[in-house]
Scaffold this active site. Structure first.
Site, PDB file in Angstrom:
ATOM      1  N   HIS A   1      -4.375   6.446  -1.020  1.00  0.00           N
ATOM      2  CA  HIS A   1      -4.949   6.384   0.318  1.00  0.00           C
ATOM      3  C   HIS A   1      -3.882   6.541   1.406  1.00  0.00           C
ATOM      4  O   HIS A   1      -4.235   6.694   2.572  1.00  0.00           O
ATOM      5  CB  HIS A   1      -5.646   5.029   0.489  1.00  0.00           C
ATOM      6  CG  HIS A   1      -7.015   5.103   1.107  1.00  0.00           C
ATOM      7  ND1 HIS A   1      -7.771   6.262   1.221  1.00  0.00           N
ATOM      8  CD2 HIS A   1      -7.794   4.125   1.664  1.00  0.00           C
ATOM      9  CE1 HIS A   1      -8.922   5.987   1.790  1.00  0.00           C
ATOM     10  NE2 HIS A   1      -8.964   4.709   2.085  1.00  0.00           N
TER      11      HIS A   1
ATOM     12  N   TYR B   1      -5.225  -1.095   9.584  1.00  0.00           N
ATOM     13  CA  TYR B   1      -5.861  -0.836   8.289  1.00  0.00           C
ATOM     14  C   TYR B   1      -6.852   0.314   8.437  1.00  0.00           C
ATOM     15  O   TYR B   1      -7.348   0.606   9.532  1.00  0.00           O
ATOM     16  CB  TYR B   1      -6.498  -2.092   7.666  1.00  0.00           C
ATOM     17  CG  TYR B   1      -5.440  -3.080   7.245  1.00  0.00           C
ATOM     18  CD1 TYR B   1      -4.821  -2.960   6.003  1.00  0.00           C
ATOM     19  CD2 TYR B   1      -5.030  -4.092   8.106  1.00  0.00           C
ATOM     20  CE1 TYR B   1      -3.817  -3.838   5.619  1.00  0.00           C
ATOM     21  CE2 TYR B   1      -4.030  -4.973   7.738  1.00  0.00           C
ATOM     22  CZ  TYR B   1      -3.421  -4.842   6.493  1.00  0.00           C
ATOM     23  OH  TYR B   1      -2.423  -5.692   6.122  1.00  0.00           O
TER      24      TYR B   1
ATOM     25  N   ASP C   1      -6.122  11.601   2.706  1.00  0.00           N
ATOM     26  CA  ASP C   1      -6.434  11.881   1.306  1.00  0.00           C
ATOM     27  C   ASP C   1      -7.859  12.404   1.188  1.00  0.00           C
ATOM     28  O   ASP C   1      -8.722  12.065   1.995  1.00  0.00           O
ATOM     29  CB  ASP C   1      -6.267  10.607   0.467  1.00  0.00           C
ATOM     30  CG  ASP C   1      -7.139   9.456   0.985  1.00  0.00           C
ATOM     31  OD1 ASP C   1      -6.995   9.074   2.164  1.00  0.00           O
ATOM     32  OD2 ASP C   1      -7.979   8.948   0.217  1.00  0.00           O
TER      33      ASP C   1
ATOM     34  N   ASN D   1     -13.389   6.287   5.270  1.00  0.00           N
ATOM     35  CA  ASN D   1     -13.548   5.287   6.325  1.00  0.00           C
ATOM     36  C   ASN D   1     -12.599   5.487   7.498  1.00  0.00           C
ATOM     37  O   ASN D   1     -12.921   5.119   8.634  1.00  0.00           O
ATOM     38  CB  ASN D   1     -13.383   3.884   5.747  1.00  0.00           C
ATOM     39  CG  ASN D   1     -14.570   3.476   4.903  1.00  0.00           C
ATOM     40  OD1 ASN D   1     -15.688   3.933   5.124  1.00  0.00           O
ATOM     41  ND2 ASN D   1     -14.347   2.633   3.917  1.00  0.00           N
TER      42      ASN D   1
ATOM     43  N   ASN E   1      -9.932   1.109   7.801  1.00  0.00           N
ATOM     44  CA  ASN E   1     -11.300   1.063   8.313  1.00  0.00           C
ATOM     45  C   ASN E   1     -11.399   0.950   9.824  1.00  0.00           C
ATOM     46  O   ASN E   1     -12.468   1.142  10.393  1.00  0.00           O
ATOM     47  CB  ASN E   1     -12.057  -0.106   7.675  1.00  0.00           C
ATOM     48  CG  ASN E   1     -12.269   0.095   6.187  1.00  0.00           C
ATOM     49  OD1 ASN E   1     -11.795   1.071   5.612  1.00  0.00           O
ATOM     50  ND2 ASN E   1     -12.969  -0.821   5.559  1.00  0.00           N
TER      51      ASN E   1
ATOM     52  N   TYR F   1       0.803  -1.229   0.000  1.00  0.00           N
ATOM     53  CA  TYR F   1       0.000   0.000   0.000  1.00  0.00           C
ATOM     54  C   TYR F   1       0.833   1.275   0.000  1.00  0.00           C
ATOM     55  O   TYR F   1       0.281   2.369  -0.073  1.00  0.00           O
ATOM     56  CB  TYR F   1      -0.894   0.021   1.245  1.00  0.00           C
ATOM     57  CG  TYR F   1      -1.843  -1.146   1.350  1.00  0.00           C
ATOM     58  CD1 TYR F   1      -3.070  -1.140   0.695  1.00  0.00           C
ATOM     59  CD2 TYR F   1      -1.521  -2.261   2.115  1.00  0.00           C
ATOM     60  CE1 TYR F   1      -3.944  -2.204   0.786  1.00  0.00           C
ATOM     61  CE2 TYR F   1      -2.392  -3.350   2.215  1.00  0.00           C
ATOM     62  CZ  TYR F   1      -3.595  -3.309   1.551  1.00  0.00           C
ATOM     63  OH  TYR F   1      -4.459  -4.372   1.638  1.00  0.00           O
TER      64      TYR F   1
END
Length: 199
Positions: free
Chosen positions: A21, A77, A104, A125, A79, A16
């Site tokens: 993000h 993560y 972001d 989220n 969320n 990632y």
């Protein structure tokens, strides 16, 4: 000593690292670099943490006006970011008003920056999770524009794609500018930082 908790939002791991993000992680890394300090993963914290301070001389400097700064990159993560943020707030004694979330923003074009306090999560989220875990949305935000996806691409897919190589140099400039904005927030307050960076 009063504390600032700067939360870079993103997803952990090399997969990632360059995703849209993950701009929050990039800014947290830049602030740690300015402090000549590194991240560690304290047991039970559910995040990578860098402890430093800020003075009018900058990140990591020593002075009578020093204020403690905790840089946080949740390992939960996106969320579930709020779980790590709430735990850090309890551990370090930070109030929601002392939390700065860097994230972001689809509704801002790439290269634009907005600073604000409070508000909704606008479908993000990470912000939604922090609001839920803290029980309030009254924390500071540094919103980094990534723009809307082209064509019919779903926003949820777009944010999990890498920035194209063609904007890598511009991205470095924007990360640097967002780090400047975080410093300005901590040193001079929201209104002064907004006047300087909101565009």
């Amino acid at each position: 000593m009063a504390v600032w908790l700067v939360v870079g939002l993103g997803n952990p791991g090399p997969t990632y690292a360059f995703h849209r993000h993950n701009v929050g992680f990039m800014v947290a890394d830049e602030l740690a670099r300015r402090s000549n300090a590194g991240f560690s993963a304290p047991r039970g914290m559910r995040a990578d943490v860098c402890e430093t301070r800020i003075t009018t001389a900058g990140m990591g400097a020593v002075g009578a006006d020093a204020r403690r700064v905790i840089l946080l990159k949740p390992r939960t993560y996106m969320n579930d970011s709020g779980a790590a943020v709430a735990k850090a707030c309890r551990y370090y004694g930070a109030e929601p008003s002392e939390v700065i979330a860097v994230h972001d923003e689809l509704d801002l074009d790439f290269g634009r920056l907005r600073l604000k306090s409070g508000g909704g999560d606008n479908g993000h989220n990470g912000l939604k999770s922090i609001r839920s875990s803290l029980g309030t949305g009254d924390f500071l935000r540094v919103r980094m524009g990534i723009g809307r996806p082209p064509g019919r691409q779903a926003p949820s897919d777009f944010v999990l794609t890498n920035f194209p190589a063609s904007v890598r140099n511009d991205l470095a400039v924007e990360v640097d500018r967002a780090a400047d904005a975080v410093e300005a927030l901590m040193l001079g307050g929201l209104e002064a930082a907004q006047n300087r960076f909101n565009g």
